[in-house]
Design a protein around this motif. Structure first.
Motif, PDB file in Angstrom:
ATOM      1  N   GLN A  87       0.839  -1.197   0.000  1.00  0.00           N
ATOM      2  CA  GLN A  87       0.000   0.000   0.000  1.00  0.00           C
ATOM      3  C   GLN A  87       0.876   1.250   0.000  1.00  0.00           C
ATOM      4  O   GLN A  87       2.052   1.200   0.376  1.00  0.00           O
ATOM      5  CB  GLN A  87      -0.897   0.020   1.238  1.00  0.00           C
ATOM      6  CG  GLN A  87      -1.961  -1.058   1.296  1.00  0.00           C
ATOM      7  CD  GLN A  87      -2.773  -0.929   2.578  1.00  0.00           C
ATOM      8  OE1 GLN A  87      -2.229  -0.916   3.680  1.00  0.00           O
ATOM      9  NE2 GLN A  87      -4.090  -0.849   2.445  1.00  0.00           N
ATOM     10  N   THR A  90       0.115   6.638   2.944  1.00  0.00           N
ATOM     11  CA  THR A  90      -1.124   7.143   3.533  1.00  0.00           C
ATOM     12  C   THR A  90      -2.092   6.001   3.823  1.00  0.00           C
ATOM     13  O   THR A  90      -2.708   5.941   4.906  1.00  0.00           O
ATOM     14  CB  THR A  90      -1.787   8.173   2.600  1.00  0.00           C
ATOM     15  OG1 THR A  90      -0.911   9.289   2.431  1.00  0.00           O
ATOM     16  CG2 THR A  90      -3.111   8.666   3.176  1.00  0.00           C
ATOM     17  N   GLU A  91      -2.222   5.082   2.886  1.00  0.00           N
ATOM     18  CA  GLU A  91      -3.097   3.925   3.091  1.00  0.00           C
ATOM     19  C   GLU A  91      -2.615   3.072   4.263  1.00  0.00           C
ATOM     20  O   GLU A  91      -3.419   2.600   5.074  1.00  0.00           O
ATOM     21  CB  GLU A  91      -3.143   3.074   1.815  1.00  0.00           C
ATOM     22  CG  GLU A  91      -3.869   3.726   0.649  1.00  0.00           C
ATOM     23  CD  GLU A  91      -3.680   2.976  -0.660  1.00  0.00           C
ATOM     24  OE1 GLU A  91      -4.477   3.197  -1.591  1.00  0.00           O
ATOM     25  OE2 GLU A  91      -2.719   2.178  -0.760  1.00  0.00           O
ATOM     26  N   ASN A  94      -3.412   4.895   7.598  1.00  0.00           N
ATOM     27  CA  ASN A  94      -4.842   4.847   7.910  1.00  0.00           C
ATOM     28  C   ASN A  94      -5.296   3.445   8.298  1.00  0.00           C
ATOM     29  O   ASN A  94      -6.153   3.283   9.179  1.00  0.00           O
ATOM     30  CB  ASN A  94      -5.662   5.357   6.719  1.00  0.00           C
ATOM     31  CG  ASN A  94      -5.791   6.870   6.719  1.00  0.00           C
ATOM     32  OD1 ASN A  94      -6.111   7.482   7.726  1.00  0.00           O
ATOM     33  ND2 ASN A  94      -5.527   7.486   5.574  1.00  0.00           N
ATOM     34  N   GLU A  95      -4.694   2.427   7.687  1.00  0.00           N
ATOM     35  CA  GLU A  95      -5.028   1.056   8.064  1.00  0.00           C
ATOM     36  C   GLU A  95      -4.556   0.772   9.487  1.00  0.00           C
ATOM     37  O   GLU A  95      -5.238   0.077  10.262  1.00  0.00           O
ATOM     38  CB  GLU A  95      -4.408   0.059   7.083  1.00  0.00           C
ATOM     39  CG  GLU A  95      -4.722  -1.406   7.380  1.00  0.00           C
ATOM     40  CD  GLU A  95      -6.203  -1.728   7.388  1.00  0.00           C
ATOM     41  OE1 GLU A  95      -6.605  -2.654   8.117  1.00  0.00           O
ATOM     42  OE2 GLU A  95      -6.990  -1.056   6.669  1.00  0.00           O
TER      43      GLU A  95
END
Length: 279
Positions: A87, A90-91, A94-95
């Motif tokens: 990912q 940022t992904e 956030n995860e």
């Protein structure tokens, strides 16, 4: 080029979210204890003792220090020689927030601004990025509660207002905030830049450990002076009177335009939570 898997970042962020909400930094605990010994109001002294006990119970019971587990704010320094596999960054962050707030049973407080629909996982996080030399990623995390965030204030001063204008604005902001941000507070101040840069550095100043001052001697002296004035306001612990209204005043500056002098005040409650990790 160093390769870092996004899954590793997610796991680290998850851990940060949980631990930052349970374990208050040693700098904050030490400061509260020091001020307790100097507090001249019996009720204020008792409140500071309760805050210390609250930290101990949170650690013992593995429960959040405060029911407001905040909006997730990150300051991330990315080495230019790092490649993230999987990912995007940022992904991955956030995860990590999603997993941390779910698995840690932390209150999910993020909603859309108009319809007020809860996003149900405390995302999206607020993430500030900075590209630096090297092959590491430095992540600083702060769960920002909004009892204190709501007391933030911005003023576009005129250059002619000078240092006195800055001091008066900061002190008046704290005075107007009163008991709302759950004092004793940490006062974060940004001076300079543009509107958005000023707010960003005010927020970043709250990540500084209590007891550490700005390296610039003039700014350091200003921090000390304003802290003394703030503690003369008599607001005291939880707003019930005393000489412990703030634990620290942290100021960060950035060059600005010849026509401007923006100042932002961003306040943290006594649970001034932040944690840092280097990957």
């Amino acid at each position: 080029m160093r390769i870092i898997k996004s899954s590793k970042i997610t796991e680290i962020v998850k851990d940060l979210c949980i631990k930052a909400n349970i374990y208050l930094g040693e700098d904050v605990k030490k400061s509260i204890k020091e001020y307790e010994s100097k507090e001249n109001n019996d009720l204020g002294k008792n409140i500071l003792n309760i805050l210390i006990k609250n930290c101990e119970v949170a650690e013992e019971k593995q429960m959040p220090i405060c029911q407001d587990t905040g909006m997730a704010v990150f300051f991330v320094q990315i080495g230019q020689d790092v490649h993230i596999e999987g990912q995007n960054l940022t992904e991955a962050i956030n995860e990590g927030v999603r997993q941390g707030y779910n698995e840690g049973y932390l209150r999910k407080s993020v909603v859309t601004p108009i319809s007020r629909q809860n996003t149900k996982d405390n995302t999206p996080a607020i993430i500030h990025y900075d590209i630096v030399k090297g092959d590491n990623i430095i992540i600083e995390f702060a769960p920002k509660g909004f009892g204190s965030e709501n007391m933030s204030s911005l003023k576009m001063l005129k250059p002619s207002d000078g240092v006195n204008g800055i001091k008066n604005f900061i002190i008046e902001t704290v005075k107007q905030a009163g008991p709302n941000p759950c004092p004793p507070i940490v006062v974060g101040v940004g001076i300079g830049g543009t509107v958005e840069k000023c707010a960003q550095i005010a927020k970043k100043s709250l990540l500084r450990d209590i007891g550490l001052h700005n390296e610039d001697e003039d700014i350091r002296n200003l921090e000390v002076e304003i802290l003394e004035e703030v503690n003369k306001l008599g607001i005291g612990p939880q707003g019930l009177g005393g000489n412990t209204t703030a634990l620290a005043v942290n100021i960060e500056t950035f060059p600005t335009h010849i026509a401007g002098l923006p100042v932002v005040v961003n306040i943290n409650c006594h649970a001034s939570r932040h944690k840092k990790v280097i990957i």
